[in-house]
Scaffold this active site. Structure first.
Site, mmCIF file in Angstrom:
data_model
loop_
_atom_site.group_PDB
_atom_site.id
_atom_site.type_symbol
_atom_site.label_atom_id
_atom_site.label_comp_id
_atom_site.label_asym_id
_atom_site.label_seq_id
_atom_site.Cartn_x
_atom_site.Cartn_y
_atom_site.Cartn_z
ATOM 1 N N GLU A 1 36.184 28.766 -22.325
ATOM 2 C CA GLU A 1 37.461 28.417 -21.696
ATOM 3 C C GLU A 1 38.395 29.627 -21.685
ATOM 4 O OE1 GLU A 1 37.568 25.786 -19.568
ATOM 5 O OE2 GLU A 1 37.063 24.523 -21.283
ATOM 6 N N HIS A 2 39.010 29.851 -20.536
ATOM 7 C CA HIS A 2 39.910 30.998 -20.316
ATOM 8 C C HIS A 2 39.180 32.326 -20.516
ATOM 9 C CE1 HIS A 2 43.800 28.910 -19.650
ATOM 10 N NE2 HIS A 2 43.131 27.932 -20.230
ATOM 11 N N THR A 3 37.894 32.290 -20.315
ATOM 12 C CA THR A 3 37.109 33.527 -20.364
ATOM 13 C C THR A 3 36.821 34.043 -18.957
ATOM 14 O OG1 THR A 3 35.212 32.048 -20.584
ATOM 15 C CG2 THR A 3 35.958 33.153 -22.580
ATOM 16 N N SER B 1 43.513 12.957 4.356
ATOM 17 C CA SER B 1 42.875 12.576 3.101
ATOM 18 C C SER B 1 43.074 11.095 2.837
ATOM 19 C CB SER B 1 43.485 13.391 1.955
ATOM 20 O OG SER B 1 43.144 12.801 0.723
ATOM 21 N N GLY C 1 41.546 17.803 -15.263
ATOM 22 C CA GLY C 1 40.864 18.997 -15.765
ATOM 23 C C GLY C 1 39.401 19.023 -15.369
ATOM 24 N N GLU D 1 42.517 29.402 -3.503
ATOM 25 C CA GLU D 1 43.325 28.805 -4.581
ATOM 26 C C GLU D 1 44.380 29.797 -5.078
ATOM 27 O OE1 GLU D 1 41.158 26.283 -7.048
ATOM 28 O OE2 GLU D 1 42.682 26.138 -8.603
ATOM 29 N N ASP E 1 35.259 27.389 -11.642
ATOM 30 C CA ASP E 1 35.165 26.036 -11.095
ATOM 31 C C ASP E 1 34.369 26.014 -9.790
ATOM 32 O OD1 ASP E 1 36.806 25.578 -13.228
ATOM 33 O OD2 ASP E 1 38.635 25.475 -12.047
HETATM 34 C C1 GLA Z 1 41.024 26.257 -14.922
HETATM 35 C C2 GLA Z 1 40.736 27.399 -13.956
HETATM 36 C C3 GLA Z 1 39.456 28.117 -14.314
HETATM 37 C C4 GLA Z 1 39.441 28.512 -15.785
HETATM 38 C C5 GLA Z 1 39.835 27.330 -16.667
HETATM 39 C C6 GLA Z 1 39.961 27.717 -18.109
HETATM 40 O O1 GLA Z 1 40.065 25.260 -14.780
HETATM 41 O O2 GLA Z 1 40.652 26.897 -12.641
HETATM 42 O O3 GLA Z 1 39.292 29.238 -13.481
HETATM 43 O O4 GLA Z 1 40.267 29.621 -16.022
HETATM 44 O O5 GLA Z 1 41.046 26.739 -16.238
HETATM 45 O O6 GLA Z 1 38.738 28.032 -18.633
#
Ligand code: GLA
Length: 397
Positions: A35-37, A69, A139, A175, A187
């Site tokens: 995460e956040h990598t 939508s 999330g 995005e 993602d």
């Molecule tokens: C969100 C972002 C991803 C990633 C995560 C954290 O989902 O869209 O790119 O940075 O947060 O891991």
């Protein structure tokens, strides 16, 4: 899925009076670990889930792209040739239609910027109708599901030869610049490259991706998602701030990105950095290590052995990166003490969902315990559902 397909087609007919020429879909994702990598050039291990966004599409002869939508009444349209101007004046910022129109725009941006270099003047207009069963704000990357469903639809309809890693970059560019959320590449990669019963092990620097078998079902394990309903947004606040701290940490350590630091560099980081930046850096450095350890553990020992890595990831996000909230901590701790073999918050944080890896026989116990704990704390009742690792974006019909 059959209902969702029918609903999307019905809505397309209601909007246009015609049959769609096709139906495309892309999944949301659960990040198993890492995460956040991604925006630190590091490693991630997400999987695509069995919740999808569908796009029904048909051609128009007036060069206009129109998007509707099932999740709202608004219909948004713009001439394809004017998408660049619309993005430049911020007309799609923080808007749901930006994820769809932004992808069309990004396909026309130069390859060096993360686009696909398409000549947008030459393409026909389109009607796009969207429906989804990916929960929004949980999330689970409803945004990437939408971008990727549109991306595969447009590449088919406009007959483009764009490979999936490049399409992932196109989604990210949409995005980042059209919508204005400074997110990484994870993602979109999960949504485009996902495989049944497997995770996508992605090196976010080289964008090399490997499929790693998960074997959850064979190990008698289920992934339970606990959606806390605490809403988050990556376009604002905490996410942006964390990203800035990581960049500051890398600069102070004299490396291009935190990917270039190892656990052995942490004592030096502690000396050089202020306490908050140090802890942000320590999360990213140790999280990269945990991703590599998880991949190795999955391959050598199987899914039943990865629980402690998930637990350690949550502690690091809670204490060092400080992106958890009390509802996520409660979900994780309750799952852990009621039979889950590992649990962590997943996604960008500040709300959204936690995941728990649960032996099938313990699933009811974990669910009852989480519901009870939320009620006891006076928190909004969470939504609990299981997900299975699924195929990435595809043409449905
Ligand atoms: C969100 C972002 C991803 C990633 C995560 C954290 O989902 O869209 O790119 O940075 O947060 O891991």
């Amino acid at each position: 899925m059959t209902d969702l397909r029918d609903d999307t087609r019905d809505l397309f007919r209601a909007l246009t009076g015609a049959e769609p020429v096709g139906l495309w879909s892309a999944p949301g994702r659960v990040n198993l670990i890492g995460e956040h990598t991604d925006y630190n050039d590091g490693f991630v291990l997400p999987f695509a889930i069995d919740r999808r966004t569908l796009v029904a599409a048909g051609a128009r002869d007036d060069g206009v792209i129109r998007v509707a939508s099932a999740l709202g009444d608004e219909v948004v349209e713009a001439p394809v040739a004017e998408l660049g101007a619309l993005v430049a004046e911020g007309g799609l910022q923080h808007h749901w239609a930006g994820y769809a129109l932004g992808v069309a725009w990004a396909l026309g941006e130069p390859v060096e910027r993360g686009g696909a270099g398409l000549d947008l003047v030459a393409v026909p207009g389109l009607d796009l109708v969207i429906d989804s069963n990916v929960p929004i704000g949980a999330g689970l990357s409803s945004s990437a599901a939408l971008e990727c469903a549109v991306a595969v639809a447009l590449t088919d309809l406009w007959r483009l030869d764009v490979d999936r890693p490049r399409l992932a970059r196109v989604g990210r560019l949409a995005e980042n610049e059209a919508v204005g959320a400074p997110t990484g590449i994870m993602d979109q990669s999960a949504s485009l490259l996902g495989r049944r019963d497997a995770a996508v092990f992605l090196d976010c620097r080289s964008l090399d991706a490997e499929v790693v078998d998960l074997g959850f079902a064979a190990a008698g394990l289920t992934v339970l998602v606990i959606d806390t309903h605490v809403k988050h947004s990556h376009a604002t606040g905490g996410y942006r701030e964390r990203r800035a701290s990581c960049e500051a940490g890398a600069a102070a350590m004299g490396v291009p990105s935190l990917r270039d630091l190892e656990v052995d560099d942490l004592p030096r980081a502690r000396e050089l950095l202020d306490d908050v930046t140090f802890r942000r850096v320590r999360h990213v450095v140790t999280e990269n290590r945990r991703v590599l350890d998880t991949v190795r553990t999955l391959r050598l020992e199987g899914a039943a052995a990865i629980g402690p890595l998930l637990d350690a990831s949550h502690v690091s996000m809670r204490d060092d990166f400080e992106i958890s909230v009390p509802e996520l901590d409660l979900a994780v701790e309750t799952a852990q003490s009621n039979g889950a073999i590992g649990a962590r918050m997943t996604g960008g944080g500040f709300g959204g969902a936690a995941i728990a890896l649960v032996p099938e026989g313990e699933l009811s116990r974990v669910k009852v315990a989480v519901d009870g704990a939320f009620a006891e704390h006076g928190f909004t009742a969470p939504t609990l559902f299981t997900v299975t690792p699924s195929e990435g974006a595809t043409r449905e019909t």
